[in-house]
Structure formats: structure tokens, C-alpha cells
Design an enzyme around this catalytic site. Sequence first.
Site, PDB file in Angstrom:
ATOM      1  N   VAL A  54      -4.570  -1.447  -8.128  1.00 50.45           N
ATOM      2  CA  VAL A  54      -4.257  -1.225  -6.662  1.00 50.45           C
ATOM      3  C   VAL A  54      -4.699  -2.931  -6.116  1.00 50.45           C
ATOM      4  CG1 VAL A  54      -6.143  -0.823  -4.571  1.00 50.45           C
ATOM      5  CG2 VAL A  54      -5.629   0.702  -6.119  1.00 50.45           C
ATOM      6  N   CYS A  55      -4.260  -3.296  -5.045  1.00 51.92           N
ATOM      7  CA  CYS A  55      -3.941  -4.972  -4.966  1.00 51.92           C
ATOM      8  C   CYS A  55      -4.907  -4.700  -3.630  1.00 51.92           C
ATOM      9  CB  CYS A  55      -2.708  -5.344  -4.554  1.00 51.92           C
ATOM     10  SG  CYS A  55      -2.428  -6.942  -3.844  1.00 51.92           S
TER      11      CYS A  55
END
Length: 163
Positions: free
Chosen positions: A94-95
Site C-alpha cells: 500500500v502506498c
Amino acid sequence: MTASKRAAKELEAMQENLPSYLRDLCSENSNVLIWNAVLLPVSPRRGTFQDQEPYNLRAFKFRITFPHNYPFSPPQLNFITKIYHPNVSENGEVCLPILNRNWTACTKIYQVLEALALQLNIPNQDLPLRAELADMYVQNPAQFMKNAKEFTLQFGEDRFTSQ
């Protein structure tokens, strides 16, 4: 305060007051530096979105892994459940801005999880991990939503399992 003590304290606080968008929050095999949980995406409440789908149709398992120098370095967030989203890589990474350029040692995990829940409904176009999905989200939102809904229904977890 050591990473383990800080993570344990935050886990206890979150478990005592579990947000409605989380289920089954726990550490993994008594290792307080690895948390597992289920994200229950919610529909936006303020009428700022036209569609409430697709992510609120199902649930998504994810893991938080804390580094040994936490809170001076941010934890890593990974979806275990496959998800069709521009800010989540195919392997679940996840960014989130709060985990990258906006991280400080004062940041709490509940803030990270709130940011995650929000970003699920509003993808961050500035930090895509899957450029093709980000492009589709902007250029053909109807097709993006259709694909995301189909993917969510196929791979998402049941939202209403007994605990």
C-alpha cells in the site's frame, strides 16, 4: 519506548475502541510487531461521492508490519486479500502519503488506518503503484468502477462472518 512497547500500547488502545471499519485486529502469534486485521470499507457519509461501491461490498484482510526502530520509521501495510486499486500493488503493498513523506514519530496507527479507509474510496492519483489503474480511474471512471466491483466481489472477504 521500544518498538514493541509502543506497538503493544497502540494495539491495546485500538482493540479497546475498535473503529467500525475494522474487524479481527490482533497481533500475529504473539509478535506485537505484526498485526492482522480485516478492513470493512464504509460508504462516504457526506455525499461527496456519487457511488458507494465497489469496496464497501466486501472486506479485505491486511497486515501491518512494524520495523524495530518504530516509531522513528513507519510500518509497512500490505493487503492479504487481492484488491483492484491504483494505490495497492499486485502483491498488496500500500502506498499512503502518511507512511511516506508525511510520517513522523508522533504519528499513531489509528491515523494510518483512517487514511487507508479514506484512500480506498478516493484513490491518490499522485502516488499510484499501478499506473494503468490510475489512468483508467481518471480517463474511464465507469469502466474502472465496473472492473473494481467485479474484482471486489470475486476476491473480497465476506463482511459478515461470525467472530
